[in-house]
Write a protein that holds these residues in place. Sequence first.
Motif, PDB file in Angstrom:
ATOM      1  N   GLU A   1     -11.347  -0.311   3.249  1.00  0.00           N
ATOM      2  CA  GLU A   1     -10.799   0.045   1.927  1.00  0.00           C
ATOM      3  C   GLU A   1     -11.090   1.498   1.541  1.00  0.00           C
ATOM      4  O   GLU A   1     -10.271   2.141   0.873  1.00  0.00           O
TER       5      GLU A   1
ATOM      6  N   ALA B   1       2.040  -5.264   1.535  1.00  0.00           N
ATOM      7  CA  ALA B   1       1.062  -6.350   1.364  1.00  0.00           C
ATOM      8  C   ALA B   1       0.348  -6.645   2.678  1.00  0.00           C
ATOM      9  O   ALA B   1      -0.874  -6.867   2.704  1.00  0.00           O
ATOM     10  N   LEU B   2       1.097  -6.644   3.776  1.00  0.00           N
ATOM     11  CA  LEU B   2       0.493  -6.873   5.095  1.00  0.00           C
ATOM     12  C   LEU B   2      -0.520  -5.779   5.417  1.00  0.00           C
ATOM     13  O   LEU B   2      -1.635  -6.067   5.888  1.00  0.00           O
TER      14      LEU B   2
ATOM     15  N   ASP C   1       6.260  -3.930   4.052  1.00  0.00           N
ATOM     16  CA  ASP C   1       5.021  -4.306   4.751  1.00  0.00           C
ATOM     17  C   ASP C   1       3.757  -3.906   3.993  1.00  0.00           C
ATOM     18  O   ASP C   1       2.652  -4.029   4.540  1.00  0.00           O
TER      19      ASP C   1
ATOM     20  N   ARG D   1      -2.169  -3.840   3.360  1.00  0.00           N
ATOM     21  CA  ARG D   1      -3.354  -3.964   2.496  1.00  0.00           C
ATOM     22  C   ARG D   1      -4.259  -5.109   2.964  1.00  0.00           C
ATOM     23  O   ARG D   1      -5.490  -4.994   2.911  1.00  0.00           O
ATOM     24  N   SER D   2      -3.655  -6.181   3.428  1.00  0.00           N
ATOM     25  CA  SER D   2      -4.478  -7.296   3.918  1.00  0.00           C
ATOM     26  C   SER D   2      -5.230  -6.891   5.178  1.00  0.00           C
ATOM     27  O   SER D   2      -6.396  -7.284   5.372  1.00  0.00           O
ATOM     28  N   LYS D   3      -4.609  -6.095   6.026  1.00  0.00           N
ATOM     29  CA  LYS D   3      -5.266  -5.616   7.248  1.00  0.00           C
ATOM     30  C   LYS D   3      -6.378  -4.620   6.914  1.00  0.00           C
ATOM     31  O   LYS D   3      -7.415  -4.577   7.592  1.00  0.00           O
TER      32      LYS D   3
ATOM     33  N   LYS E   1      -8.219  -4.731   4.202  1.00  0.00           N
ATOM     34  CA  LYS E   1      -9.320  -5.568   3.714  1.00  0.00           C
ATOM     35  C   LYS E   1     -10.005  -6.291   4.867  1.00  0.00           C
ATOM     36  O   LYS E   1     -11.243  -6.360   4.937  1.00  0.00           O
ATOM     37  N   GLU E   2      -9.212  -6.818   5.788  1.00  0.00           N
ATOM     38  CA  GLU E   2      -9.751  -7.541   6.939  1.00  0.00           C
ATOM     39  C   GLU E   2     -10.652  -6.654   7.782  1.00  0.00           C
ATOM     40  O   GLU E   2     -11.693  -7.099   8.294  1.00  0.00           O
TER      41      GLU E   2
ATOM     42  N   ASP F   1       0.335  -1.520  10.105  1.00  0.00           N
ATOM     43  CA  ASP F   1      -0.539  -2.685  10.006  1.00  0.00           C
ATOM     44  C   ASP F   1      -1.688  -2.621  11.007  1.00  0.00           C
ATOM     45  O   ASP F   1      -2.716  -3.287  10.836  1.00  0.00           O
TER      46      ASP F   1
END
Length: 399
Positions: free
Chosen positions: A285, A273-274, A271, A276-278, A280-281, A245
């Motif tokens: 990508e 989804a976590l 983890d 992938r969100s990091k 994007k943040e 992450d």
Amino acid sequence: MKPRIFIAIHYLELGGAEISLIGLLNAIDTSRYDVDLFVYSHRGELMKMIPAGIHLLPEVKEYAQIEKPIKEVLKQGGWKIALARLWAKFQFSRYVKRCRPKEGSAIFQYVFNAVTPLLPDLYKYGEYDLAISFLTPHNIVAEKVHAKKKIAWIHTDYTRISVDVNKELPVWDKFDKIASISQDVTKTFSQIFPSLSDKMIEINNILSPSLVRKRAEEFPVIFSKDVSRVNLLSVGRYTFAKNYDNVPDICKRIRETGCNVYWYIIGYGGDEALIRSKIKEAEMEEYVILLGKKENPYPYMKACDIYVQPSRFEGNSVTVREAQILCKPVIVTDYPTAQSQIQQGVDGVIVPLDNMECARGIVEVIKNRDLQNNLIAYLQTHDYGNEREVEKIYQLINS
């Protein structure tokens, strides 16, 4: 009659412990020892890698239900197992309220304490000279197998996970020996369970360099034809321990220095989804690429420029050793057991766990071609094969 060995493991999904078990199975001399392998749930890509000389015992429905989704267990008529698991979750929730653990590893012991009394015993297979429980919790080998001697294996740094000592200690006490994969793992485990120190033995993860190199040649991997790119690779489950992450932030910091870095991650897990969100943040990508589960990660290791293990904690990383076997410059974060596996600047580089300092350390390695070449030169002349570790198991049987 040959001495008999029983080995138990949950499943054979891709993972460091599972791969080290395959190494152990390949190392055992089946002309001298009969080996029965009991896999609770016959699933995972590594099932096909069980050596021909190993006897795979049939799957038992109740054992396969221990970690399946509860809805699926109920559909199969396993209501007793389902109720036991729900009771374990309730008990664990009370433990969480009382002790506030930092993470949820302790739940597995609650589950196995609840379900083991409901499982059929395995005495029909007779008495073994040695029974090995390869992954925690160890209730099944402790209570359901008849053997002259029993070993429980540990694969992680016990100071970094939350365990309910009062629940676990009675299970560990039922074993004659506890096998640790490194000195540091032995040390940290003994800090949590000091009364078990006399039972500890060290048996390193067994890896076959010839097998790793052979599998690395099974198909070609080309990350890019752009020679200016630096392709980093990490392999492991998508879990808190692996620290993936934080990879997007670390990668962003590296790219901000001008290094044309792309960071690939092979794995799977809760983890995702976590992570992938990091990604994007951090707007990474294009540069942090999750490759998912790969049955054979070795061609990717062979193709990368640098292998990175950015973990928060490890026992004794199998993938680090595999990357070294393939002569890749290796960078690991300074988790507590890192120095037991890496000689700083000789066969790898240890960098700080802090994101900023980690990025700075990786950049220094990327820019230092002489260091990379020296690491590769050392790895090319060093033998990381350790199949002789299996002799320690033979000695336990014969002592």
